[in-house]
Design an enzyme around this catalytic site. Structure first.
Site, PDB file in Angstrom:
ATOM      1  N   THR A  40      66.541  52.421 -16.698  1.00 20.31           N
ATOM      2  CA  THR A  40      65.862  52.414 -15.408  1.00 20.31           C
ATOM      3  C   THR A  40      64.768  51.354 -15.380  1.00 20.31           C
ATOM      4  O   THR A  40      64.586  50.643 -14.383  1.00 20.31           O
ATOM      5  CB  THR A  40      65.253  53.799 -15.114  1.00 20.31           C
ATOM      6  OG1 THR A  40      66.299  54.772 -15.058  1.00 20.31           O
ATOM      7  CG2 THR A  40      64.492  53.805 -13.801  1.00 20.31           C
ATOM      8  N   HIS A  43      66.278  48.020 -14.833  1.00 15.37           N
ATOM      9  CA  HIS A  43      66.629  47.820 -13.429  1.00 15.37           C
ATOM     10  C   HIS A  43      65.389  47.414 -12.614  1.00 15.37           C
ATOM     11  O   HIS A  43      65.465  46.562 -11.725  1.00 15.37           O
ATOM     12  CB  HIS A  43      67.240  49.088 -12.839  1.00 15.37           C
ATOM     13  CG  HIS A  43      68.560  49.455 -13.408  1.00 15.37           C
ATOM     14  ND1 HIS A  43      69.473  48.527 -13.844  1.00 15.37           N
ATOM     15  CD2 HIS A  43      69.146  50.671 -13.629  1.00 15.37           C
ATOM     16  CE1 HIS A  43      70.550  49.140 -14.303  1.00 15.37           C
ATOM     17  NE2 HIS A  43      70.372  50.437 -14.181  1.00 15.37           N
ATOM     18  N   GLU A  64      59.004  56.843 -20.955  1.00 14.59           N
ATOM     19  CA  GLU A  64      59.290  57.411 -22.275  1.00 14.59           C
ATOM     20  C   GLU A  64      58.136  57.051 -23.203  1.00 14.59           C
ATOM     21  O   GLU A  64      57.869  55.861 -23.438  1.00 14.59           O
ATOM     22  CB  GLU A  64      60.606  56.841 -22.826  1.00 14.59           C
ATOM     23  CG  GLU A  64      61.799  57.089 -21.928  1.00 14.59           C
ATOM     24  CD  GLU A  64      63.060  56.377 -22.399  1.00 14.59           C
ATOM     25  OE1 GLU A  64      64.082  56.460 -21.683  1.00 14.59           O
ATOM     26  OE2 GLU A  64      63.037  55.717 -23.475  1.00 14.59           O
ATOM     27  N   CYS A  94      58.763  70.188  -7.848  1.00 15.46           N
ATOM     28  CA  CYS A  94      57.925  70.803  -6.808  1.00 15.46           C
ATOM     29  C   CYS A  94      57.541  72.231  -7.151  1.00 15.46           C
ATOM     30  O   CYS A  94      56.504  72.733  -6.718  1.00 15.46           O
ATOM     31  CB  CYS A  94      58.643  70.753  -5.460  1.00 15.46           C
ATOM     32  SG  CYS A  94      60.019  71.933  -5.290  1.00 15.46           S
ATOM     33  N   CYS A  97      61.115  74.953  -4.629  1.00 19.12           N
ATOM     34  CA  CYS A  97      62.438  74.912  -3.991  1.00 19.12           C
ATOM     35  C   CYS A  97      63.367  75.923  -4.668  1.00 19.12           C
ATOM     36  O   CYS A  97      63.045  76.491  -5.722  1.00 19.12           O
ATOM     37  CB  CYS A  97      63.035  73.507  -4.059  1.00 19.12           C
ATOM     38  SG  CYS A  97      63.563  72.969  -5.712  1.00 19.12           S
ATOM     39  N   CYS A 100      64.145  75.012  -8.367  1.00 14.35           N
ATOM     40  CA  CYS A 100      63.031  75.264  -9.284  1.00 14.35           C
ATOM     41  C   CYS A 100      62.849  76.761  -9.545  1.00 14.35           C
ATOM     42  O   CYS A 100      62.576  77.175 -10.678  1.00 14.35           O
ATOM     43  CB  CYS A 100      61.733  74.683  -8.718  1.00 14.35           C
ATOM     44  SG  CYS A 100      61.601  72.884  -8.851  1.00 14.35           S
ATOM     45  N   CYS A 108      65.657  69.623  -8.934  1.00 12.48           N
ATOM     46  CA  CYS A 108      64.680  69.932  -7.885  1.00 12.48           C
ATOM     47  C   CYS A 108      64.969  69.097  -6.636  1.00 12.48           C
ATOM     48  O   CYS A 108      65.358  67.933  -6.721  1.00 12.48           O
ATOM     49  CB  CYS A 108      63.276  69.629  -8.419  1.00 12.48           C
ATOM     50  SG  CYS A 108      61.968  69.618  -7.186  1.00 12.48           S
ATOM     51  N   LEU A 263      77.254  60.801 -16.605  1.00 10.18           N
ATOM     52  CA  LEU A 263      75.849  60.418 -16.602  1.00 10.18           C
ATOM     53  C   LEU A 263      75.667  59.025 -16.006  1.00 10.18           C
ATOM     54  O   LEU A 263      74.662  58.739 -15.367  1.00 10.18           O
ATOM     55  CB  LEU A 263      75.276  60.449 -18.029  1.00 10.18           C
ATOM     56  CG  LEU A 263      73.798  60.119 -18.158  1.00 10.18           C
ATOM     57  CD1 LEU A 263      72.945  61.251 -17.611  1.00 10.18           C
ATOM     58  CD2 LEU A 263      73.421  59.833 -19.609  1.00 10.18           C
ATOM     59  N   GLY A 264      76.650  58.132 -16.215  1.00 10.88           N
ATOM     60  CA  GLY A 264      76.556  56.765 -15.703  1.00 10.88           C
ATOM     61  C   GLY A 264      76.516  56.739 -14.183  1.00 10.88           C
ATOM     62  O   GLY A 264      77.230  57.493 -13.517  1.00 10.88           O
ATOM     63  N   THR A 289      72.191  65.085 -14.611  1.00 11.31           N
ATOM     64  CA  THR A 289      70.966  64.391 -14.225  1.00 11.31           C
ATOM     65  C   THR A 289      69.808  64.930 -15.054  1.00 11.31           C
ATOM     66  O   THR A 289      69.602  66.143 -15.144  1.00 11.31           O
ATOM     67  CB  THR A 289      70.671  64.530 -12.717  1.00 11.31           C
ATOM     68  OG1 THR A 289      69.472  63.818 -12.401  1.00 11.31           O
ATOM     69  CG2 THR A 289      70.520  65.973 -12.292  1.00 11.31           C
TER      70      THR A 289
END
Length: 348
Positions: A40, A43, A64, A94, A97, A100, A108, A263-264, A289
């Protein structure tokens, strides 16, 4: 403090001196010992379509990390103290929801991500809500403690179904895919296959114990898998690459009744023949996720504390903040595993 900042809507980033963040009543301030680069983050550095639609510069990115608490808000419970050695779950949920409230905070409806939606860990100090904190075993090195987030991704992907005695194919051998090779072997897969177009990463997968390492640029992977499995295909495919070709291969090589953990993330929507590839094949697709908060963290800690599991070969390069551009360029080249960044000097 020093911080690596996404300064504007263009490729690259800057190292700047900025104010140390102030904390709220439910936050802690952490002095960062080490942080690691995620896909990420790459990116964001590249400023791809996803980043341009999500990131609002200027932003300190990175999520991380490992460090020590140096300040805590008045509402932070006593379980967390000054000088505690911690890492953090990057998803701030949050808490109210339906997901959660039923133990599914990792999906979430309104989560925010450290280093994506608010200032992150590529800095000497980072502000983190105490709800995201994870206490580290003092025996675990800061480098390993900083990679629990991506290792948790791999662990959740592998654990989506029971792989004991089954053939497992890791489709895409970035750092998370390499972690998945380690976990699949430890969890009792009958055979572990690794597929990637990058020789450097395939060599790492081989070193980590993948029994079959296949490069689609050099081998007809579909035909080779049919040969090796006597025409049956793979029981469990871990889709880590997120490309159109990798998804096509995953569906082709999957055994009837098999399982694909995804996952990709594709760069664009994909066309899939669900009738032929999923329905008539009796396939199970499982989207992954993040990590289960904090169930996966406990499982990850068990791996890091297990002397029979060696994760260190995945951590291939170390840089200081001053050399962050070299780190990102190396990661982009594909000739690295996990790269870690130190705010100051790299320990000897």
């Amino acid at each position: 403090m020093k911080a690596i900042i996404k300064a504007g809507p263009a490729r690259g980033a800057e190292l700047r001196m900025v104010d140390i963040p102030s904390i709220g009543t439910k936050d802690v301030l952490i002095k960062v010992k080490v942080c690691s680069i995620c896909g990420t983050d790459l990116h964001i550095y590249q400023w791809n379509e996803w980043a341009s639609n999500r990131i609002k510069p200027p932003l300190i990115f990175g999520h991380e990390f490992a460090g020590v608490i140096v300040e805590k808000g008045c509402e932070v419970p006593e379980v967390f103290s000054i000088d505690d050695y911690v890492s953090g779950e990057c998803h701030v949920t949050c808490g109210v929801c339906a997901q959660c409230r039923t133990g599914q905070g990792h999906i979430c409806q309104d989560y925010k991500i450290l280093g994506v939606d608010f200032n992150g860990a590529f800095a000497e100090y980072v502000r983190v809500p105490y709800s995201c904190l994870w206490k580290n075993n003092p025996q675990v090195s800061p480098e390993l403690a900083s990679i629990q987030d991506p290792f948790g991704n791999a662990l959740m992907t592998v654990s989506a179904c029971d792989i004991r005695g089954k053939s497992v194919l890791v489709n895409g051998c970035g750092a998370i895919g390499l972690f998945a090779v380690i976990i699949a072997r430890f969890y009792g897969a009958s055979a572990v296959y690794a597929v990637d177009v990058n020789k450097y990463k395939l060599d790492l997968a081989k070193k980590l114990g993948a029994g079959y390492c296949l490069n689609p640029l050099e081998t007809d992977v579909h035909a080779k898998i049919k040969e090796l499995t006597e025409g049956l295909g793979i029981d469990v495919v871990l889709e880590m690459a997120g490309t159109e070709k990798s998804f096509d291969l995953a569906f082709k090589i999957l055994k009837n009744g098999g399982h694909i953990s995804i996952l990709g993330i594709p760069d664009k929507p994909l066309m899939v023949d669900f009738a032929d590839k999923v329905v008539f094949k009796g396939a199970t697709l499982h989207g992954i996720t993040g990590r289960e908060i904090f169930k996966t963290w406990y499982q990850t800690a068990a791996f890091l504390n297990n002397p029979e599991v060696d994760i260190t070969p995945v951590l291939t390069h170390r840089f200081t903040f001053e050399n962050f551009r070299e780190a990102f360029e190396l990661m982009e080249s594909g000739k690295s595993g996990k790269i870690v960044l130190y705010p100051d000097a790299i320990p000897k």
